[in-house]
Motif scaffolding. Structure first.
Motif, PDB file in Angstrom:
ATOM      1  N   LEU A   1       0.807  -1.222   0.000  1.00  0.00           N
ATOM      2  CA  LEU A   1       0.000   0.000   0.000  1.00  0.00           C
ATOM      3  C   LEU A   1       0.842   1.275   0.000  1.00  0.00           C
ATOM      4  O   LEU A   1       0.302   2.382  -0.067  1.00  0.00           O
ATOM      5  N   ARG A   2       2.139   1.135   0.056  1.00  0.00           N
ATOM      6  CA  ARG A   2       3.006   2.301   0.167  1.00  0.00           C
ATOM      7  C   ARG A   2       3.076   3.128  -1.118  1.00  0.00           C
ATOM      8  O   ARG A   2       3.118   2.567  -2.210  1.00  0.00           O
ATOM      9  N   PRO A   3       3.161   4.464  -0.973  1.00  0.00           N
ATOM     10  CA  PRO A   3       3.562   5.293  -2.118  1.00  0.00           C
ATOM     11  C   PRO A   3       5.075   5.149  -2.317  1.00  0.00           C
ATOM     12  O   PRO A   3       5.731   4.373  -1.620  1.00  0.00           O
ATOM     13  N   HIS A   4       5.640   5.903  -3.253  1.00  0.00           N
ATOM     14  CA  HIS A   4       7.069   5.786  -3.528  1.00  0.00           C
ATOM     15  C   HIS A   4       7.902   6.406  -2.406  1.00  0.00           C
ATOM     16  O   HIS A   4       7.491   7.384  -1.797  1.00  0.00           O
TER      17      HIS A   4
ATOM     18  N   GLY B   1      -0.467   9.170   5.643  1.00  0.00           N
ATOM     19  CA  GLY B   1       0.553   9.442   4.642  1.00  0.00           C
ATOM     20  C   GLY B   1       1.417   8.263   4.240  1.00  0.00           C
ATOM     21  O   GLY B   1       2.304   8.430   3.414  1.00  0.00           O
ATOM     22  N   ASN B   2       1.171   7.084   4.803  1.00  0.00           N
ATOM     23  CA  ASN B   2       2.026   5.946   4.445  1.00  0.00           C
ATOM     24  C   ASN B   2       1.305   4.879   3.633  1.00  0.00           C
ATOM     25  O   ASN B   2       1.857   3.815   3.373  1.00  0.00           O
ATOM     26  N   GLY B   3       0.077   5.153   3.230  1.00  0.00           N
ATOM     27  CA  GLY B   3      -0.661   4.187   2.417  1.00  0.00           C
ATOM     28  C   GLY B   3      -1.658   3.395   3.233  1.00  0.00           C
ATOM     29  O   GLY B   3      -2.877   3.531   3.058  1.00  0.00           O
TER      30      GLY B   3
ATOM     31  N   LEU C   1      -6.031   3.676   4.211  1.00  0.00           N
ATOM     32  CA  LEU C   1      -6.991   2.569   4.165  1.00  0.00           C
ATOM     33  C   LEU C   1      -7.696   2.418   5.511  1.00  0.00           C
ATOM     34  O   LEU C   1      -8.921   2.242   5.569  1.00  0.00           O
ATOM     35  N   LEU C   2      -6.925   2.481   6.594  1.00  0.00           N
ATOM     36  CA  LEU C   2      -7.513   2.360   7.931  1.00  0.00           C
ATOM     37  C   LEU C   2      -8.485   3.502   8.211  1.00  0.00           C
ATOM     38  O   LEU C   2      -9.512   3.305   8.862  1.00  0.00           O
ATOM     39  N   TYR C   3      -8.175   4.688   7.701  1.00  0.00           N
ATOM     40  CA  TYR C   3      -9.078   5.832   7.856  1.00  0.00           C
ATOM     41  C   TYR C   3     -10.398   5.565   7.123  1.00  0.00           C
ATOM     42  O   TYR C   3     -11.488   5.784   7.668  1.00  0.00           O
ATOM     43  N   GLN C   4     -10.292   5.073   5.898  1.00  0.00           N
ATOM     44  CA  GLN C   4     -11.492   4.767   5.120  1.00  0.00           C
ATOM     45  C   GLN C   4     -12.342   3.693   5.803  1.00  0.00           C
ATOM     46  O   GLN C   4     -13.574   3.726   5.735  1.00  0.00           O
TER      47      GLN C   4
END
Length: 312
Positions: free
Chosen positions: A10-13, A230-232, A236-239
């Motif tokens: 789930l991480r961004p770059h 901010g870490n991906g 998801l956990l927020y959603q």
């Protein structure tokens, strides 16, 4: 529960970094063990990613894909110290564990220690499960005092196991007591609003309990960190409703409660806390109040604002 593979997926770059240059450094002030203000040089080292992929962590963004090259840490320290003023204390934060040999190669220790001679206190970060004889050997070669900062996060019995931190509160207690009994000082990082703790009153209660637990373990300094997205995986956990960003009100309250314990120094992390701001009229003043409380270890009156008439 999320394991390493899910968290990484789930991480961004991550950021592209030069292994010979620290990704950040700064000069600041912080009250010492006797409450007198000390000058602090903080160097954020570029190195290997932490082996413990904590659910809420975003520090991996400023790490390397592989082990830290031998000699790189020494070059980074030299680079930063050439630009920083004199100081009493130095923090070497490497976004992981200082005593992970792939993060800070042991062959670099003599060169690192040589560069730390002018400092009366050296602060590094480390996981409780990696606090062993290597810490003692490093401490014995320093001119100054060694302090190790460890992430305690929370002692909530249902939340801590879900953070993928791979430790228990007892692991932290054991590490803290080992370090203190061997002349090493300890600070703890504590989370406000970790994942899976979404009720405001519960978050206030568990920060208080965790700070008290840390002081009972011999910790002399606690740093309270508002958990940020901010870490991906945090998005998801927020959603999913498993993470609720903290409010500035809550940060102020837990800081006041922790200072009132008089168990040791307490700081709140004010870096990038604009995500807590809901009122442009009072945010800067409230941030400045928190920073003054960090420096002076005193509780100051709340800032009054039309957005929060309860504090008028």
């Amino acid at each position: 529960m999320h394991d390493n593979r899910e968290i990484e997926k789930l991480r961004p770059h991550r950021n592209f970094l030069n292994p010979d240059i620290p990704y950040h450094f700064l000069h600041e002030q912080e009250p010492g063990t006797g409450d007198a203000l000390q000058r602090v040089n903080t160097i954020f080292l570029t190195g290997k990613e932490c082996a413990f992929k904590c659910l809420m962590c975003d520090l991996w963004k400023n790490t390397l894909n592989g082990p830290t090259p031998p000699g790189a840490i020494i070059k980074q320290i030299d680079y930063a110290l050439a630009k920083l003023p004199e100081a009493d204390v130095i923090k070497l934060y490497n976004n992981g564990n200082f005593f992970d040999k792939k993060a800070i190669p042991t062959a670099d220790y003599p060169g690192i220690i040589e560069r730390l001679k002018p400092y009366s206190r050296v602060i590094v970060e480390n996981h409780p499960k990696l606090c062993d004889e290597a810490c003692l050997e490093f401490k014995d070669n320093l001119n100054g005092t060694l302090e190790i900062a460890m992430g305690l996060e929370t002692i909530h019995p249902a939340v801590l196991p879900k953070l993928n931190k791979q430790m228990t509160a007892e692991d932290f207690s054991k590490a803290a007591r080992f370090l203190r009994s061997n002349g090493i000082d300890v600070r703890a990082f504590i989370l406000l609003n970790p994942p899976y703790l979404t009720d405001k009153a519960e978050n206030i209660k568990w920060v208080h309990n965790t700070v008290q637990f840390a002081f009972d373990c011999g910790v002399q300094c606690c740093s309270i960190i508002p958990t940020r997205p901010g870490n991906g995986v945090m998005e998801l956990l927020y959603q999913q409703g498993y993470y609720v960003p903290p409010s500035l009100d809550t940060l102020e309250e837990v800081f006041e409660n922790a200072l009132a314990l008089n168990g040791g120094r307490v700081f709140v992390d004010t870096w990038d806390i604009a995500f807590l701001a809901h009122c442009s009229l009072c945010f800067e003043a409230r941030k400045n109040r928190l920073e003054a409380m960090n420096l002076n270890q005193q509780i100051y009156p709340r800032i009054t604002c039309s957005c929060n008439p309860d504090h008028a």
